[in-house]
Design a protein around this motif. Structure first.
Motif, mmCIF file in Angstrom:
data_model
loop_
_atom_site.group_PDB
_atom_site.id
_atom_site.type_symbol
_atom_site.label_atom_id
_atom_site.label_comp_id
_atom_site.label_asym_id
_atom_site.label_seq_id
_atom_site.Cartn_x
_atom_site.Cartn_y
_atom_site.Cartn_z
ATOM 1 N N LYS A 20 4.015 -1.028 3.588
ATOM 2 C CA LYS A 20 3.717 -2.422 3.502
ATOM 3 C C LYS A 20 3.356 -2.621 1.993
ATOM 4 C CE LYS A 20 0.521 -3.835 6.465
ATOM 5 N NZ LYS A 20 0.036 -4.758 7.245
ATOM 6 N N LEU A 21 4.057 -3.493 1.550
ATOM 7 C CA LEU A 21 3.911 -4.246 0.216
ATOM 8 C C LEU A 21 3.309 -5.633 0.257
ATOM 9 C CD1 LEU A 21 6.976 -2.852 -1.524
ATOM 10 C CD2 LEU A 21 4.816 -1.931 -1.487
ATOM 11 N N ALA A 22 2.178 -5.952 -0.139
ATOM 12 C CA ALA A 22 1.588 -7.431 0.053
ATOM 13 C C ALA A 22 2.213 -8.200 -0.976
ATOM 14 C CB ALA A 22 0.095 -7.285 -0.028
ATOM 15 N N ILE A 23 2.268 -9.555 -0.665
ATOM 16 C CA ILE A 23 3.118 -10.547 -1.686
ATOM 17 C C ILE A 23 2.045 -11.930 -1.440
ATOM 18 C CG2 ILE A 23 4.852 -12.129 -1.694
ATOM 19 C CD1 ILE A 23 6.754 -9.882 -0.375
ATOM 20 N N ASP A 24 1.938 -12.439 -2.447
ATOM 21 C CA ASP A 24 1.198 -13.743 -2.759
ATOM 22 C C ASP A 24 2.145 -14.704 -3.089
ATOM 23 O OD1 ASP A 24 -0.238 -16.127 -3.058
ATOM 24 O OD2 ASP A 24 -1.876 -15.062 -4.108
ATOM 25 N N ALA A 25 2.850 -15.452 -2.005
ATOM 26 C CA ALA A 25 3.878 -16.455 -2.514
ATOM 27 C C ALA A 25 3.530 -17.773 -2.607
ATOM 28 C CB ALA A 25 4.743 -16.241 -1.143
ATOM 29 N N GLY A 26 1.923 -17.883 -3.121
ATOM 30 C CA GLY A 26 1.629 -19.313 -3.337
ATOM 31 C C GLY A 26 1.441 -20.262 -2.425
ATOM 32 N N PHE A 27 1.233 -19.809 -1.094
ATOM 33 C CA PHE A 27 1.135 -20.947 0.125
ATOM 34 C C PHE A 27 -0.436 -21.409 0.004
ATOM 35 C CE2 PHE A 27 4.600 -18.183 1.566
ATOM 36 C CZ PHE A 27 5.334 -19.023 2.236
ATOM 37 N N LEU A 58 4.097 -14.518 -10.336
ATOM 38 C CA LEU A 58 5.378 -13.480 -10.421
ATOM 39 C C LEU A 58 6.219 -13.956 -9.096
ATOM 40 C CD1 LEU A 58 3.575 -10.136 -11.089
ATOM 41 C CD2 LEU A 58 4.725 -11.879 -12.675
ATOM 42 N N SER A 59 7.386 -13.868 -9.281
ATOM 43 C CA SER A 59 8.510 -14.010 -8.346
ATOM 44 C C SER A 59 8.224 -12.933 -6.961
ATOM 45 C CB SER A 59 9.764 -13.764 -8.476
ATOM 46 O OG SER A 59 10.075 -12.489 -8.938
ATOM 47 N N VAL A 60 8.628 -13.117 -5.827
ATOM 48 C CA VAL A 60 8.627 -12.280 -4.790
ATOM 49 C C VAL A 60 9.211 -11.124 -5.114
ATOM 50 C CG1 VAL A 60 9.465 -11.585 -2.581
ATOM 51 C CG2 VAL A 60 8.710 -14.102 -3.019
ATOM 52 N N THR A 61 10.389 -10.969 -5.844
ATOM 53 C CA THR A 61 11.141 -9.709 -6.226
ATOM 54 C C THR A 61 10.115 -8.968 -7.062
ATOM 55 O OG1 THR A 61 13.205 -10.766 -6.075
ATOM 56 C CG2 THR A 61 13.192 -8.903 -7.481
ATOM 57 N N GLN A 63 6.875 -9.082 -7.783
ATOM 58 C CA GLN A 63 5.772 -8.342 -6.670
ATOM 59 C C GLN A 63 6.124 -7.313 -5.767
ATOM 60 O OE1 GLN A 63 2.591 -11.276 -4.819
ATOM 61 N NE2 GLN A 63 3.997 -13.023 -5.820
ATOM 62 N N ILE A 64 7.367 -7.293 -5.239
ATOM 63 C CA ILE A 64 7.682 -6.151 -4.667
ATOM 64 C C ILE A 64 7.660 -5.035 -5.486
ATOM 65 C CG2 ILE A 64 9.641 -5.129 -3.365
ATOM 66 C CD1 ILE A 64 10.039 -7.842 -1.761
ATOM 67 N N GLN A 65 8.420 -5.260 -6.672
ATOM 68 C CA GLN A 65 8.514 -4.022 -7.446
ATOM 69 C C GLN A 65 7.171 -3.418 -8.029
ATOM 70 O OE1 GLN A 65 11.337 -2.351 -8.475
ATOM 71 N NE2 GLN A 65 9.899 -0.901 -9.380
ATOM 72 N N GLN A 66 6.129 -4.284 -8.410
ATOM 73 C CA GLN A 66 5.029 -3.906 -8.579
ATOM 74 C C GLN A 66 4.196 -3.082 -7.506
ATOM 75 O OE1 GLN A 66 2.259 -6.592 -10.810
ATOM 76 N NE2 GLN A 66 3.828 -7.056 -12.333
ATOM 77 N N GLY A 67 4.599 -3.563 -6.323
ATOM 78 C CA GLY A 67 3.802 -3.028 -5.144
ATOM 79 C C GLY A 67 4.453 -1.607 -5.181
ATOM 80 N N LYS A 68 5.762 -1.405 -5.501
ATOM 81 C CA LYS A 68 6.373 -0.057 -5.249
ATOM 82 C C LYS A 68 5.773 0.880 -6.510
ATOM 83 C CE LYS A 68 10.977 -1.345 -3.433
ATOM 84 N NZ LYS A 68 12.509 -1.453 -3.770
ATOM 85 N N ASP A 69 5.667 0.369 -7.496
ATOM 86 C CA ASP A 69 5.034 1.111 -8.757
ATOM 87 C C ASP A 69 3.621 1.505 -8.198
ATOM 88 O OD1 ASP A 69 7.401 0.377 -10.092
ATOM 89 O OD2 ASP A 69 6.596 -1.102 -11.105
ATOM 90 N N PHE A 70 2.838 0.594 -7.595
ATOM 91 C CA PHE A 70 1.422 0.812 -7.181
ATOM 92 C C PHE A 70 1.262 1.864 -6.360
ATOM 93 C CE2 PHE A 70 -2.429 0.067 -4.518
ATOM 94 C CZ PHE A 70 -3.315 -0.291 -5.534
ATOM 95 N N PHE A 71 2.218 1.949 -5.376
ATOM 96 C CA PHE A 71 2.306 3.245 -4.367
ATOM 97 C C PHE A 71 3.145 4.449 -4.875
ATOM 98 C CE2 PHE A 71 1.104 -0.598 -1.571
ATOM 99 C CZ PHE A 71 0.012 -0.088 -1.250
ATOM 100 N N SER A 72 3.815 4.380 -5.938
ATOM 101 C CA SER A 72 4.603 5.369 -6.407
ATOM 102 C C SER A 72 4.148 6.752 -6.119
ATOM 103 C CB SER A 72 5.481 5.087 -7.508
ATOM 104 O OG SER A 72 4.242 5.133 -8.722
ATOM 105 N N HIS A 73 2.798 6.938 -6.259
ATOM 106 C CA HIS A 73 2.227 8.158 -6.227
ATOM 107 C C HIS A 73 2.017 9.032 -5.205
ATOM 108 C CE1 HIS A 73 -1.038 5.421 -5.252
ATOM 109 N NE2 HIS A 73 -1.626 6.772 -4.751
ATOM 110 N N LYS A 74 2.299 7.986 -3.959
ATOM 111 C CA LYS A 74 2.098 8.708 -2.582
ATOM 112 C C LYS A 74 3.252 8.303 -1.728
ATOM 113 C CE LYS A 74 -0.239 4.914 0.012
ATOM 114 N NZ LYS A 74 -1.410 4.555 0.850
ATOM 115 N N THR A 75 4.341 7.616 -2.127
ATOM 116 C CA THR A 75 5.279 7.318 -1.105
ATOM 117 C C THR A 75 6.459 8.624 -1.455
ATOM 118 O OG1 THR A 75 6.201 5.904 -2.962
ATOM 119 C CG2 THR A 75 5.044 4.976 -0.997
#
Length: 296
Positions: A20-27, A58-61, A63-75
């Protein structure tokens, strides 16, 4: 304990490793903007559970890329992702706006589904119909903040809705073939351990697929932090041991078809007032399993 894990639940819907990659979409929320109330839920400080890579600027896109980078060490190389719209109420916007955000997330590479956190009073039938149609193409899971099944407690924590609203929303989601997650806080003010455990019976009557349990945490910057000082007699903060015993009793009452995503919450040390256990969630989960075996 016969309840499946969250990973076992996901394996029924998405093949292979999933993150799962968390997103803050500004709601925002209806009890923040005045529709249902002001000030938000008394316990809520969104910064306590939002990952550092989430940034509504940041845009949704992005944030998703940042999430992927954040978890890259274990995915793993074949990991696929679920876009987790987490912060505040993520169905609280016009359908056109929601469609744009959700579909932007799904357009990112290797994103195979959505997890959408929201409130019961933000479940719009047109939005559910859209999500049900989307669910025929990708996995869509809604996570509903139940927090308590007791109306007096919901009023005390300024939720802005009653339990009947929760029941109606969960049934409407399930009727459309969407999976339902529920979030419940144990140890809310004025709630005895016996009342906490009894909530399992009320949840058993609803078509819930996944459950998250959290202990009550008093966090800086919340209305509850002030209430805790003024009305400490209403709060029975548990030790890690007593909380684990309570969770074990609760799970013994919970129907075995409900998958368990989480037993315990962890907040940043600088935000947490109480209880301060100094334990990792895995240790608390080990205690829960220990007491479950003793009950058996």
């Amino acid at each position: 304990m016969d309840n499946p894990s969250f990973s076992e639940f996901l394996s029924r819907h998405v093949s292979g490793p999933v993150q799962k990659l968390a997103i803050d979409a500004g709601f925002t929320c209806p009890n923040r903007d005045g529709r249902a109330g002001r000030g938000g839920c008394s316990y809520c400080n969104n910064h306590s559970y939002s990952p550092k890579y989430c940034n509504s600027r940041l845009s949704v896109t992005e944030q998703i890329q940042q999430g992927k980078d954040f978890f890259s060490h274990k995915t793993k190389s074949d990991t696929r992702y679920l876009a987790y719209f987490q912060s505040y109420s993520n169905t609280y916007a016009p359908l056109g706006c929601l469609r744009q955000l959700y579909e932007e997330a799904l357009s990112a590479s290797d994103v195979v589904g959505l997890v959408i956190a929201t409130r019961p009073d933000c479940v719009d039938m047109d939005v559910l119909d859209y999500l049900a149609a989307l669910n025929k193409q990708v996995f869509v899971h809604l996570e509903i903040g139940v927090e308590s099944t007791y109306d007096d407690v919901l009023k005390r924590i300024n939720r802005g809705h009653d339990f009947a609203c929760t029941q109606q929303a969960i049934r409407a989601i399930a009727e459309r073939g969407l999976t339902v997650g529920a979030h419940l806080i144990l140890g809310l003010p004025t709630v005895t351990p016996e009342r906490d455990v009894d909530q399992a019976d009320q949840l058993n009557e609803l078509p819930i697929d996944v459950l998250k349990l959290h202990q009550l945490q008093i966090l800086r910057g919340t209305v509850m932090a002030k209430d805790f000082i003024l009305h400490q007699a209403d709060y029975s903060l548990m030790t890690a041991e007593s909380y684990a015993q309570l969770v074990a009793r609760f799970l013994k009452r919970l129907k075995p078809s409900v998958a368990l995503e989480r037993y315990v919450s962890e907040s940043p040390d600088e935000l947490l007032i109480a209880p301060r256990w100094g334990l990792k969630p895995q240790v608390v989960e080990m205690l829960v399993n220990k007491y479950l075996k003793e009950i058996c």
